[in-house]
Structures are given as C-alpha cells and as structure tokens.
Scaffold this motif. Structure first.
Motif, PDB file in Angstrom:
ATOM      1  N   VAL A  50      -6.298   0.015  -5.938  1.00  0.00           N
ATOM      2  CA  VAL A  50      -5.616  -1.074  -5.241  1.00  0.00           C
ATOM      3  C   VAL A  50      -5.783  -0.869  -3.739  1.00  0.00           C
ATOM      4  O   VAL A  50      -6.210   0.189  -3.275  1.00  0.00           O
ATOM      5  N   TYR A  51      -5.426  -1.872  -2.992  1.00  0.00           N
ATOM      6  CA  TYR A  51      -5.510  -1.850  -1.523  1.00  0.00           C
ATOM      7  C   TYR A  51      -4.096  -2.059  -1.009  1.00  0.00           C
ATOM      8  O   TYR A  51      -3.461  -3.041  -1.387  1.00  0.00           O
ATOM      9  N   GLN A  52      -3.461  -1.093  -0.288  1.00  0.00           N
ATOM     10  CA  GLN A  52      -4.118   0.021   0.317  1.00  0.00           C
ATOM     11  C   GLN A  52      -4.188   1.182  -0.668  1.00  0.00           C
ATOM     12  O   GLN A  52      -3.240   1.486  -1.387  1.00  0.00           O
ATOM     13  N   SER A  53      -5.376   1.776  -0.638  1.00  0.00           N
ATOM     14  CA  SER A  53      -5.697   2.793  -1.639  1.00  0.00           C
ATOM     15  C   SER A  53      -5.067   4.141  -1.265  1.00  0.00           C
ATOM     16  O   SER A  53      -5.743   5.056  -0.815  1.00  0.00           O
ATOM     17  N   SER A  54      -3.749   4.211  -1.468  1.00  0.00           N
ATOM     18  CA  SER A  54      -2.993   5.429  -1.128  1.00  0.00           C
ATOM     19  C   SER A  54      -2.214   5.917  -2.353  1.00  0.00           C
ATOM     20  O   SER A  54      -2.014   5.177  -3.310  1.00  0.00           O
ATOM     21  N   THR A  55      -1.757   7.143  -2.273  1.00  0.00           N
ATOM     22  CA  THR A  55      -1.169   7.811  -3.439  1.00  0.00           C
ATOM     23  C   THR A  55       0.002   7.049  -4.070  1.00  0.00           C
ATOM     24  O   THR A  55       0.015   6.813  -5.274  1.00  0.00           O
ATOM     25  N   TYR A  56       0.985   6.660  -3.269  1.00  0.00           N
ATOM     26  CA  TYR A  56       2.169   6.013  -3.843  1.00  0.00           C
ATOM     27  C   TYR A  56       1.849   4.635  -4.437  1.00  0.00           C
ATOM     28  O   TYR A  56       2.160   4.381  -5.601  1.00  0.00           O
ATOM     29  N   PRO A  57       1.263   3.725  -3.634  1.00  0.00           N
ATOM     30  CA  PRO A  57       0.972   2.415  -4.240  1.00  0.00           C
ATOM     31  C   PRO A  57       0.042   2.507  -5.437  1.00  0.00           C
ATOM     32  O   PRO A  57       0.229   1.797  -6.435  1.00  0.00           O
ATOM     33  N   ALA A  58      -0.941   3.403  -5.375  1.00  0.00           N
ATOM     34  CA  ALA A  58      -1.917   3.507  -6.466  1.00  0.00           C
ATOM     35  C   ALA A  58      -1.253   4.018  -7.743  1.00  0.00           C
ATOM     36  O   ALA A  58      -1.489   3.484  -8.827  1.00  0.00           O
ATOM     37  N   HIS A  59      -0.434   5.049  -7.632  1.00  0.00           N
ATOM     38  CA  HIS A  59       0.217   5.582  -8.840  1.00  0.00           C
ATOM     39  C   HIS A  59       1.171   4.565  -9.456  1.00  0.00           C
ATOM     40  O   HIS A  59       1.278   4.455 -10.676  1.00  0.00           O
ATOM     41  N   VAL A  60       1.877   3.835  -8.600  1.00  0.00           N
ATOM     42  CA  VAL A  60       2.801   2.837  -9.149  1.00  0.00           C
ATOM     43  C   VAL A  60       2.012   1.678  -9.765  1.00  0.00           C
ATOM     44  O   VAL A  60       2.385   1.148 -10.807  1.00  0.00           O
ATOM     45  N   SER A  61       0.889   1.315  -9.159  1.00  0.00           N
ATOM     46  CA  SER A  61       0.045   0.267  -9.757  1.00  0.00           C
ATOM     47  C   SER A  61      -0.518   0.719 -11.102  1.00  0.00           C
ATOM     48  O   SER A  61      -0.601  -0.071 -12.043  1.00  0.00           O
ATOM     49  N   MET A  62      -0.902   1.997 -11.192  1.00  0.00           N
ATOM     50  CA  MET A  62      -1.419   2.496 -12.471  1.00  0.00           C
ATOM     51  C   MET A  62      -0.329   2.462 -13.546  1.00  0.00           C
ATOM     52  O   MET A  62      -0.611   2.271 -14.715  1.00  0.00           O
ATOM     53  N   ALA A  63       0.907   2.638 -13.106  1.00  0.00           N
ATOM     54  CA  ALA A  63       2.011   2.682 -14.077  1.00  0.00           C
ATOM     55  C   ALA A  63       2.564   1.301 -14.411  1.00  0.00           C
ATOM     56  O   ALA A  63       3.242   1.143 -15.423  1.00  0.00           O
ATOM     57  N   TYR A  96      -8.490   2.573   2.628  1.00  0.00           N
ATOM     58  CA  TYR A  96      -9.303   1.445   3.104  1.00  0.00           C
ATOM     59  C   TYR A  96      -9.587   0.454   1.980  1.00  0.00           C
ATOM     60  O   TYR A  96      -9.420   0.755   0.795  1.00  0.00           O
ATOM     61  N   ASN A  97     -10.065  -0.722   2.404  1.00  0.00           N
ATOM     62  CA  ASN A  97     -10.318  -1.806   1.456  1.00  0.00           C
ATOM     63  C   ASN A  97     -11.430  -1.401   0.481  1.00  0.00           C
ATOM     64  O   ASN A  97     -12.585  -1.245   0.886  1.00  0.00           O
ATOM     65  N   THR A 150       6.642  -6.909   4.307  1.00  0.00           N
ATOM     66  CA  THR A 150       5.472  -7.224   5.127  1.00  0.00           C
ATOM     67  C   THR A 150       5.946  -7.473   6.557  1.00  0.00           C
ATOM     68  O   THR A 150       6.962  -8.147   6.784  1.00  0.00           O
ATOM     69  N   GLY A 151       5.203  -6.932   7.506  1.00  0.00           N
ATOM     70  CA  GLY A 151       5.590  -7.047   8.903  1.00  0.00           C
ATOM     71  C   GLY A 151       5.326  -8.429   9.468  1.00  0.00           C
ATOM     72  O   GLY A 151       4.732  -9.293   8.813  1.00  0.00           O
ATOM     73  N   ASP A 152       5.746  -8.627  10.739  1.00  0.00           N
ATOM     74  CA  ASP A 152       5.451  -9.887  11.427  1.00  0.00           C
ATOM     75  C   ASP A 152       3.964  -9.964  11.737  1.00  0.00           C
ATOM     76  O   ASP A 152       3.386 -11.037  11.781  1.00  0.00           O
ATOM     77  N   ILE A 153       3.392  -8.794  11.961  1.00  0.00           N
ATOM     78  CA  ILE A 153       1.950  -8.685  12.201  1.00  0.00           C
ATOM     79  C   ILE A 153       1.406  -7.635  11.234  1.00  0.00           C
ATOM     80  O   ILE A 153       2.046  -6.600  11.016  1.00  0.00           O
ATOM     81  N   VAL A 154       0.262  -7.916  10.663  1.00  0.00           N
ATOM     82  CA  VAL A 154      -0.388  -6.934   9.789  1.00  0.00           C
ATOM     83  C   VAL A 154      -1.758  -6.590  10.373  1.00  0.00           C
ATOM     84  O   VAL A 154      -2.506  -7.477  10.807  1.00  0.00           O
ATOM     85  N   LEU A 155      -2.044  -5.297  10.416  1.00  0.00           N
ATOM     86  CA  LEU A 155      -3.318  -4.800  10.957  1.00  0.00           C
ATOM     87  C   LEU A 155      -4.108  -4.145   9.847  1.00  0.00           C
ATOM     88  O   LEU A 155      -3.531  -3.520   8.963  1.00  0.00           O
ATOM     89  N   THR A 156      -5.407  -4.241   9.937  1.00  0.00           N
ATOM     90  CA  THR A 156      -6.237  -3.406   9.061  1.00  0.00           C
ATOM     91  C   THR A 156      -7.344  -2.791   9.910  1.00  0.00           C
ATOM     92  O   THR A 156      -7.676  -3.287  10.996  1.00  0.00           O
ATOM     93  N   THR A 157      -7.883  -1.714   9.397  1.00  0.00           N
ATOM     94  CA  THR A 157      -9.045  -1.109  10.037  1.00  0.00           C
ATOM     95  C   THR A 157      -9.926  -0.513   8.947  1.00  0.00           C
ATOM     96  O   THR A 157      -9.561  -0.523   7.766  1.00  0.00           O
ATOM     97  N   SER A 158     -11.094  -0.052   9.350  1.00  0.00           N
ATOM     98  CA  SER A 158     -12.018   0.520   8.366  1.00  0.00           C
ATOM     99  C   SER A 158     -12.563   1.844   8.892  1.00  0.00           C
ATOM    100  O   SER A 158     -12.370   2.200  10.067  1.00  0.00           O
ATOM    101  N   VAL A 159     -13.264   2.539   8.032  1.00  0.00           N
ATOM    102  CA  VAL A 159     -13.860   3.845   8.378  1.00  0.00           C
ATOM    103  C   VAL A 159     -14.821   3.670   9.557  1.00  0.00           C
ATOM    104  O   VAL A 159     -15.541   2.678   9.596  1.00  0.00           O
ATOM    105  N   PRO A 160     -14.839   4.529  10.546  1.00  0.00           N
ATOM    106  CA  PRO A 160     -14.225   5.866  10.625  1.00  0.00           C
ATOM    107  C   PRO A 160     -12.887   5.875  11.356  1.00  0.00           C
ATOM    108  O   PRO A 160     -12.540   6.877  11.966  1.00  0.00           O
ATOM    109  N   ASN A 161     -12.155   4.772  11.301  1.00  0.00           N
ATOM    110  CA  ASN A 161     -10.904   4.686  12.055  1.00  0.00           C
ATOM    111  C   ASN A 161      -9.686   4.932  11.169  1.00  0.00           C
ATOM    112  O   ASN A 161      -9.745   4.745   9.952  1.00  0.00           O
ATOM    113  N   MET A 162      -8.593   5.281  11.829  1.00  0.00           N
ATOM    114  CA  MET A 162      -7.313   5.449  11.124  1.00  0.00           C
ATOM    115  C   MET A 162      -6.194   4.996  12.056  1.00  0.00           C
ATOM    116  O   MET A 162      -6.200   5.324  13.243  1.00  0.00           O
TER     117      MET A 162
END
Lengths: 206, 388
Positions: free
Chosen positions: B62-75, B332-333, B304-316
C-alpha cells in the motif's frame, strides 16, 4: 502443568501463612546465603508456561558478582548469552551471529542479578517480601521496587542452603520456572566469561 | 463508527467455508524484505518454498509503504485511508496524535484475527501491528504484548510450535507473527550493504528451521504457511526539512510527516496560499491542497492534512535535521518505485507448486480468510489469491 499448579499452590499456601516468629531469622539466612555467594554455577531446566502450554529448554549457568555471567542454552534455542560486566553478548552459532549491546537495565529485566550483581545493588532493586522455612527448605519472595521493572516478583526455593528453584513472570506475563541441578558455589575465574567466536561471524553492535 | 462497524459486520460477503475446518494458517511478515532479497540467499526456506510451493514475483504494498499502514492493510484487506492508520505516526483532528500506539481501536476496520474470533476461530499473534489490545470489545485468544524488539525469531518459532501443539479446541488456527526481516539494518546501512545480505541469510535459515520443525511434527498436511513483507527499501541521499521551509515564511503548522507522504495542518487557514507557494518552490515535492489529493492517497476525514506532500527517491521528508540520516528508506509510491515491492510465498496445505505474477498486499486478508473459512466484510478491496 501439574508441577506448576503444585508449586503455585505451595507458594500461595506458605505466603498466606501468618508471620511467624522466626521469619526474621529465615530472611537473614537468605540474605547471608546471597551475600556469601560470590560465584554460582548450575545446570538448569527452564520451563515457560503460557497459554496453557509448557515450553522447556535446558542449559547451564555461570555467574559471579563482578557482573559477569554466561548462560548456555541447548536445543532448540542453542544460544550463548554472556556478560563480561560491561557488555551483553548474544551468540547464535547456527546463525553465525554475535550481538553486542551495553548491559543497561538487564538486571531489571531478568533475575540474573541475583547471581551477578553485588547483593547491595540487587537489594536496592528488590525488596525481600517474605521468607519461610519448612524443614530443610527455605522459600523466599522478592518484589521489585521499581514500577518500571518487567519483573514484579521473583520466587526462590532453597534446599539445604542451595538454590533449587527460581520462578518469575516475564515481560509477557508468562510464568518462567528454572529448576537447578549440579549447583556449585565454587569460585569461577573471570577468564571463563569469554566467548570463543569463530572467524567470519557477523558481529552486530547496538 | 460503531454503527458503521455493525453494518459492515451484518453485510458480510459470501466466501465459502473451508472444507477442512482443522487446518492452521501461519502468516509471517518479514519487515522490509524487498521482493528481490530472497534471490540473495540459497538453501534456506525461500528456496524450499520456491521449489515445492508458491512464489509470487512481487507483492505490491500500500501507499505509503510503511510498517504500520502495511501491516494493518494486510490484516484488514483495505487501504490505509479506509483503516485509518496512515503512517507509523499521524495526527487526528478529533483524537489527537498517534505514534506507534498499541491501542487497536485506532484501526477503523476489523482485522483478520478479530473476524476469526468473532466467527469462532481461535487466533494468535506474536507481534503484529494492532493485535496487542482488544478491538472494539473483541479480544484475541493468544497474543504477545507488549512489543519487544529484543525478542528473537527463535523465541517466536518456539511459541508458534507450542501453539500448534495445543490440543484441538484450544489450538489457534490463525497464527500471525512479525519478524525483524532486514528493515533496521537496511535503514542504517542502505539496502545494498553486505550486512543486509547476512541478515537476509539469517532470516532465510530461520524460516527453514520453522518449516523443518513443522515437518518433524508431520503437520504440513493441515498447515499453510504464508510469508510476506510490509515493504521494500530504496537508497536515499537527501532530506527535505519541511519545518524549515514553513518557518522561513513564518507559517505555523502541525506537521505529520512520513518519509514519502506528509500532512500539514495549518494553524491559520488564510496562510494556505503562502504555504502552497513556499512548498511548491521545492521541485522535489509534489504539493496538494486537500481538494487536489490524488486517489492513490485519498482523503481521511480527520487524519488528512490541509496540505499533503509527497516526494520520491532519493528524498525523504523530515521535520528536523538528522546528524546520522538513514541510508535506506521506504514509504514511496509503489506504482512509481518497484523497490518498494515486498515478497509473497506460500507453502503447505492448499498450496500448489507454481510461480505467479505480482499480487497486492490487500489480497492477503481475503486469501487468509478463504483458507480458514472466515467471512470478510464487503468493504475489503483485495481479492483471494488462487493458491491451489
């Protein structure tokens, strides 16, 4: 399971007894025993009770009052846990991995401090709640003074002035029971608290 | 919320009940195990599964591909915007801040173990995000808590086998466990460092050890093992300090930043145009006001915030400078960065020997449900994978 129930019953029975006049004597006996125990070695059988199941692992323990200890677990854990007094090492020969981390609050998380910490230091962390003697047995309960500690209570059974049983609840609230055999208090040389690590082992420092 | 949950519970979709009601499903999640990592290890569990079981080419997280959202999505089988766990930490306008919180009630869709218990199937977890506490009044039969990163995989294997050895009626049929994978070391040293390869080998050996110990018990005829991961890992070199950008324009805001998606909650709504302009000046950022947010991110009413930002590799995205920045990162996406992809392996009861294309992380929950005969709510987004 039966053994655990038996032990629990036994502990509860004796702890719920009214305070007897010789309690102070038994407490002194226990404190003297720990204070004079400069080294400890034994074989052990560690049983962990959780979710109505029992898991058993066997091993050996060596410890001295300089903060050093070595726990060698047999199959299926097959690991060596060692403290040189400064760092804690976890060596896994199957995975060819050695983890090294500072000792930090290990004494608060496991009962190993009973054998490896200075008695004064240990009794700063744990209160001797009760000690009861019955024939040649001495049963004592220690309680953590820190609310932060994973370990709330450590229960000990001594037979003829030798620790034979130790039980506690771990961080998952599982009951852990260690039965000791081949117990010795003979001095252990500091050189014994050393790991012979084969070359090429992956070392992870935290 | 409770009314909604009741509604979804009543409108259950009609997965067929499993024919064998004695089977056990074990799901292991190896943190940060990128789709190509198993290729770096030989003669371990992954090789065995690839030879005798099922291997997917990759698992799209899932996006964002991080531990908490991903594990909850898997469950749960739903994307983060539906289950509400947007990242490991986030801000909710009504409930306040979430940061690695063990309270399962932050999750807005019933996880698999809860559905199992509600339908009479005992479940067990040895560390899985959201499984440490009851969920809306339903508890899991067996769970290890609190989380402790020092617990080794050997200890988890020992407990899993103990659960499997329990007598019928007490034995959990769904067992889920988080393993260390290669996440921490790849964050620290980068995903291509040799120490990461060592860690991959170790996890692979441990996986083989579990497979062999189940073999010794002759339990494969009624046991299915699924091995997945939450996300992959990419090398990064550049940190973008969002707080500094806003501070330079004297804009006061609450920041809720993941490495790849950030939410900005403005204190003064009138500062929106100024904030958008300041952020858009950085060409490494994609900047969206709330009504411009693309569907792959979606909008959560209060998170969800008033503004949402995204970035891609090699940025954080960061809110403060870091003296020892990570060399590896995820989040990342996944539709733009295949290094975010994870793994999917299956072995044992009900699993054919085959190789399949990529699957989606959201497919895990319905696949598990099908194996155990658990009915899932209609809102799930994944589909059951044909394992046999």
């Amino acid at each position: 399971m039966r053994l655990r129930n038996h032990l629990l019953f036994y502990f509860l029975l004796i702890i719920s007894k009214p305070i007897v006049s010789d309690e102070l004597v038994t407490e002194d006996t226990f404190i003297d025993y720990l204070s004079n125990l400069s080294s400890f070695s034994a074989s052990f059988s560690q049983k962990t009770y959780s979710d109505q199941t029992e898991r058993v692992v066997e091993g050996q323990i060596r410890a001295n009052r300089k903060g050093m200890f070595k726990l060698t677990y047999s199959e299926p854990i097959n690991e060596v846990l060692l403290s040189d007094g400064i760092n804690f090492h976890r060596y896994d020969p199957e995975l060819e991995q050695l983890e090294i981390r500072p000792i930090e609050n290990l004494i608060n998380e496991t009962p190993i401090g009973l054998f490896s910490a200075q008695p004064d230091q240990f009794f700063e962390l744990y209160n001797l709640n009760s000690c009861v003697s019955k024939k040649d047995k001495l049963l004592c309960v220690l309680e953590s003074q820190s609310k932060e500690s994973y370990l709330k209570t450590i229960k000990l059974s001594l037979l003829n002035n030798t620790i034979t049983l130790l039980s506690y609840k771990d961080s998952f609230d599982q009951e852990v029971l260690l039965e000791f055999s081949d117990v010795s208090s003979q001095e252990i040389d500091s050189k014994e608290f050393h790991l012979n690590i084969p070359e090429g082992i992956d070392i992870v420092k935290h | 919320m409770r009314l909604f949950l009741l509604f979804t519970a009543l409108s259950l979709s009609s997965f067929g009940w499993s024919e064998d009601n004695e089977n056990t499903l074990i799901i292991l999640s190896l943190d940060g195990f990128r789709y190509d990592y198993p290729n770096q290890s030989v003669d371990g569990g992954f090789s065995k599964i690839a030879k005798e079981g099922l291997r997917a080419d990759y698992l799209t997280p899932v996006y964002q591909s991080s531990t908490y959202p991903a594990h909850v999505s898997m469950a749960t089988g739903v994307s983060p915007i539906k289950h509400g766990i947007l990242h490991n930490g986030f801000f909710d306008r009504k409930k306040g801040s979430f940061s690695y919180d063990p309270d399962a009630n932050w999750i807005e869709v019933a996880p698999l173990w809860i559905l199992a218990e509600q339908q009479g199937i005992k479940a067990a977890t040895y560390f899985w995000v959201g499984s440490e506490t009851d969920w809306n009044g339903t508890s899991i039969s067996y769970s290890k808590a609190p989380f402790n990163g020092r617990v080794t995989e050997k200890e988890k294997i020992s407990q899993i086998l103990s659960w499997m050895d329990m007598p019928e009626g007490q034995r959990p049929r769904l067992i889920m466990s988080w393993w260390h994978g290669a996440d921490s070391i790849a964050h620290e040293l980068g995903p291509n460092h040799k120490s990461v390869k060592n860690q991959i080998n170790k996890q692979d050996k441990l996986l083989l050890s579990l497979i062999n110990q189940i073999e010794e018990r002759k339990l494969w005829s009624k046991t299915t093992l699924i091995v997945v991961s939450d996300h992959g890992m990419s090398e990064i070199t550049n940190l973008i300090n969002i707080k500094e950008i806003l501070k330079s324009e004297s804009i006061n805001a609450r920041l809720s930043l993941g490495p790849a998606i950030g939410h900005i909650f403005l204190e003064e709504e009138e500062e929106m145009p100024q904030a958008l302009m300041a952020l858009r000046a950085n060409k490494e950022l994609q900047v969206y006001s709330r009504d411009e947010i693309p569907p792959e991110i979606g909008v959560h009413e209060s998170r969800t915030g008033d503004i949402v930002l995204t970035t891609s590799v090699p940025n954080m995205l960061v809110s403060r400078n870091n003296k020892t920045p990570p060399k590896g990162m995820h989040g990342y996406n996944p539709s733009l960065n295949k290094e975010m992809n994870g793994i999917f392996y299956a072995y044992g009861f009900g699993v054919a020997n085959k190789s399949i294309d990529g699957i989606h992380q959201l497919d895990l929950a319905p696949t598990a449900a099908k194996l155990l005969g658990i009915k899932m709510p209609d809102i799930i987004e994944g589909r059951a994978i044909q394992l046999d």
